[in-house]
Design a protein around this motif. Structure first.
Motif, mmCIF file in Angstrom:
data_model
loop_
_atom_site.group_PDB
_atom_site.id
_atom_site.type_symbol
_atom_site.label_atom_id
_atom_site.label_comp_id
_atom_site.label_asym_id
_atom_site.label_seq_id
_atom_site.Cartn_x
_atom_site.Cartn_y
_atom_site.Cartn_z
ATOM 1 N N TYR A 50 57.530 -10.451 -63.286
ATOM 2 C CA TYR A 50 56.943 -11.667 -62.708
ATOM 3 C C TYR A 50 56.733 -11.500 -61.199
ATOM 4 O O TYR A 50 55.668 -11.836 -60.670
ATOM 5 N N GLN A 66 53.901 -9.180 -60.660
ATOM 6 C CA GLN A 66 52.628 -9.842 -60.951
ATOM 7 C C GLN A 66 52.205 -10.749 -59.803
ATOM 8 O O GLN A 66 51.036 -10.786 -59.429
ATOM 9 N N ARG A 67 53.168 -11.469 -59.235
ATOM 10 C CA ARG A 67 52.844 -12.330 -58.085
ATOM 11 C C ARG A 67 52.372 -11.493 -56.900
ATOM 12 O O ARG A 67 51.413 -11.861 -56.210
#
Length: 119
Positions: A44, A47-48
């Motif tokens: 996550y 991905q950010r």
């Protein structure tokens, strides 16, 4: 009585082992989930970061595109100015040749007038 005590003992032992097995399975499950959560959390975060980098790259690409368009416009303007300078040079040469022709003609006429006055 002895068999009853043995059965109770086995029953308690079985219950204790079952609780220990359940506790061990729970610990294992929590450890696996925690391990997976760390990987998911890292994915996550990555991905950010990628999303942020993509947005930054899009902004930079847009700015570069605008700047390139400005450069192309400036180069085209420069080329046009060079063409106009070339046109002015040709025009100046043409005028200069015309002026020389006129000057030569006037000189010729002036010499002809001088010779006819002198004779």
């Amino acid at each position: 009585m002895l068999s009853r005590l043995l059965k109770e003992h086995q029953h308690r032992l079985t219950k204790r082992r079952r609780r220990e097995a359940i506790a061990a399975a729970t610990c294992l499950t929590e450890a696996l989930v925690d391990h997976l959560n760390v990987g998911v959390a890292q994915a996550y975060v990555n991905q950010r970061k990628l999303d942020h980098e993509v947005k930054t790259l899009q902004v930079q690409a847009s700015q570069f595109s605008k700047q390139t368009a400005q450069w192309i416009s400036m180069v085209e303007g420069f080329n046009q100015a060079l063409k106009e300078i070339g046109d002015v040079e040709n025009w100046a040469r043409s005028i200069e040749m015309d002026m020389r022709t006129i000057a030569t003609a006037l000189e010729y006429v002036h010499k002809g007038q001088l010779q006819s006055t002198c004779s």
